[in-house]
Write a protein that holds these residues in place. Structure first.
Motif: not given
Lengths: 257, 404
Positions: A186-187, A189, A192, B11-12, B15, B18-19, B22-23
């Motif tokens: 994962y990216p 922060f 980011i 982007m936060a 992220l 996605d977590f 997916k998880e």
């Protein structure tokens, strides 16, 4: 090591891609980094985690492709470069490979050029090999993992239908990774924020010293898959035995078995 | 007025989404049946930086702003409420209080490992006999030399059995004329003699979350573990709620979105009377209300986040956001179950879990009724917020992102 990872911006894998009026459309679905390329970024970052060095993300496309590059930066790539030019509209795989090869040469001093196994939109899966040919580098495709790297050689394990195959090549080389390399990170922060602030340089064909590409292949027609006709029939009966017997009769009559 | 989110925010969101998708999404139904929080969740949230999202990098945080805290809460709860509960408790109710009220030494000792996710934190306010009525707290902390001696019991404590640290409110002065002023707040390290704890099972919702109890018997607490001044416990607890409720509001917004998304999918998929049920006006009405409440709830928590970023008091706005979003989430979940019909009533689909989880949100961190009283109190002028000795510091990107 100096690694260039090539990434592409594609419609989200959950998008419904259809042909409307002879054009491919995915509606308002978001564009994302090609999922296979995330494995490529992961593979490249793992290599520099072990060997030291830097990963530069490279993409070809319009402004939107910057988002794929930002994703790569947020994962940990050091720099990103976009090649964008109106003359690249509708370019084929060979044209793409020419652009990427020229960009790799312009970057200079590259040890490894890394790709995902294919892009989920075109699904041609040939750009890595074509780029290798144009650069004169060995092409080590479908790499499931890297077994070892020295100053001038690399050994990779390829995932092929028959099993695994270990191949060795001289550096600089071109690699394409499969998902066996491991789940993309994962990216972070911090990544980011770095990605948000990154100034991504845009190179034109002129800057690469390339003429407008002449496509060798084109798409004269794209078609939706034929609609499947499905009918549903409920099999009923007084007992499970009766239902099962009717089902067996149906299966035999329809020649399913 | 600018409603756009920054690239950092987006982007936060990506992220976190996605977590969660997916998880967590693939395992959540089974975890809910087992009434067990999957072991990977806290370490993974820590690794991603979610447990320290809005804290300065110098305190082990990720240097993002308070709006980001809301955005990740929304994304987490769009998949499951238990994920957002972790954020509410660890970040909102506990760690943000350390940022707001803690001494530099307390920030180094407690906030730093919490923001990094190396230590998990919970919040001990509610007791078996004291919920909305905080003055009913019976736990006591008696001063003995350089220490306090803590006795009492805390109930309905999220992460009680997972946490290393608890922020506990106890009575230090039973004689105080105003019972609010007899309370103080303490940072308790839970791995010490006299602390016992356990999980509570059989809850209606958040079954895959960890909800438990804490009991303290003659637990010695050094005076330097007191947060704020003696007698400041009530004010500290209320400020904690300003932050916890904010994450609940944002999370409930995500729950509304989850209800809406599930309903849209099902309405397009399911047919009745020869057409997809989305074509029926009564289904459309339910969907329209979900769209309305999602958008309104989102704007309310955005405003609260903006106020926090700017260092402005937001008790009223946060309470309003929490009340609105949680009531609306319960409505949305009830209608989502209705749209799904009998399937919605089984755990084959997620909407029954949404409904069970939504009910809890109308109770914890201020019941809907408490928020109604607060809103009426503000409107009628009976309730006025007075400045606190220490306010939540405004978000300053340079300070937040610099490594000291």
């Amino acid at each position: 090591m100096k690694i260039v990872v090539c990434v592409k911006q594609v419609p989200d894998s959950a998008a419904r891609v259809v042909v409307e009026h002879g054009e491919v459309t995915w509606g308002d679905a978001p564009l994302v980094i090609n999922p296979w390329d995330e494995y490529a970024v992961e593979g490249a970052l793992r290599l520099v985690d072990e060997q030291g060095g830097e990963v530069i993300a490279l993409s070809m496309g319009n402004e939107q492709a910057k988002e794929a590059l930002k994703h790569a930066l947020a994962m940990g790539c050091k720099e990103a470069i976009l090649v964008s030019d109106p003359q690249l509209q509708g370019v084929d795989s060979l044209g793409t490979a020419r652009v990427l090869a020229a960009a790799v040469q312009k970057i200079g001093g590259v040890d490894l050029v890394v790709f995902g196994r294919q892009a989920i939109d075109g699904d041609a899966g040939v750009t890595a090999a074509m780029t290798a040919r144009l650069l004169g580098f060995p092409a080590l495709t479908l790499a499931a993992g890297v077994r070892g790297v020295s100053s001038d050689r690399i050994v990779v394990e390829r995932a092929i239908e028959e099993g695994r195959q270990v191949v060795e090549g001289a550096l600089p080389a071109v690699l394409s990774f499969t998902k066996d390399i491991g789940e993309p990170r994962y990216p972070s922060f911090m990544g980011i924020r770095k990605a948000s602030r990154a100034e991504i340089p845009i190179w034109s064909l002129d800057e690469l010293g390339l003429p407008a590409p002449q496509p060798h292949t084109s798409w004269p027609a794209v078609l939706n898959p034929p609609a499947r006709e499905i009918t549903t029939e409920m099999i009923t009966g007084a007992t499970p035995q009766e239902i099962a017997e009717k089902l067996v009769d149906k299966i035999l009559a329809e020649k399913v078995l | 007025m600018d409603f756009s989110l920054s690239s950092d925010h987006q982007m936060a969101i990506n992220l976190t989404r996605d977590f969660a998708r997916k998880e967590v999404a693939p395992v959540i139904r089974e975890a809910e049946r087992q009434q067990q929080m999957p072991d990977f969740i806290l370490p993974e949230m820590a690794k991603l930086g979610l447990l320290g999202i809005c804290f300065p990098a110098r305190y082990g945080g990720q240097g993002m702003d308070y709006l980001s805290l809301g955005l990740i809460s929304e994304e987490l709860e769009a998949v499951d409420s238990t994920l957002r509960v972790v954020i509410s408790v660890h970040v909102g109710l506990n760690s943000m209080a350390l940022l707001q009220w803690g001494t530099e030494e307390q920030k180094q000792r407690f906030l730093m490992p919490q923001a990094r996710g190396e230590k998990i934190a919970c919040f001990g306010l509610t007791e078996p006999g004291a919920g909305s009525d905080v003055t009913g707290i019976r736990s006591t902390a008696r001063r003995q030399g350089g220490d306090y001696v803590l006795n009492g019991e805390k109930m309905w404590i999220s992460l009680a059995t997972r946490a290393h640290h608890a922020l506990v409110v106890a009575r230090t002065n039973p004689e105080a004329a105003d019972p609010h002023e007899g309370l103080s707040a303490f940072i308790i390290e839970l791995d010490q003699p006299g602390v016992s704890r356990g999980d509570i099972h059989g809850k209606l919702g958040v079954r895959s979350g960890s909800t438990g109890w804490l009991a303290f018997q003659d637990v010695r607490v050094p005076a330097e573990n007191r947060l704020g001044e003696e007698g400041e416990g009530f004010k500290i607890a209320m400020s904690c709620l300003d932050n916890g409720r904010y994450t609940v509001a944002a999370g409930a917004t995500g729950l509304i979105r989850a209800c809406l998304d599930a309903s849209l999918r099902y309405a397009r998929e399911r047919t009745a009377f020869g057409r997809e049920i989305g074509k029926f006006q009564l289904i459309q009405q339910k969907i329209a209300f979900m769209v309305q409440s999602y958008e309104a709830a989102r704007l309310l928590y955005f405003r609260a986040g903006w106020l926090k970023n700017n260092g402005r008091r937001n008790t009223r706005e946060t309470s309003l956001a929490k009340w609105y979003a949680t009531d609306a989430a319960f409505q949305a979940a009830a209608e989502a179950v209705q749209i799904h019909g009998a399937y919605g009533y089984s755990d084959e689909y997620d909407v029954e879990r949404y409904l069970r989880n939504a009910k809890g949100e109308m109770i914890y961190e201020g019941t809907s009724e408490i928020h109604q009283l607060m809103q009426a109190g503000y409107a009628l002028g009976y309730r006025v917020d007075t400045p606190l000795r220490k306010e939540l510091p405004p978000y300053d990107p340079d300070f937040w992102q610099a490594i000291a």
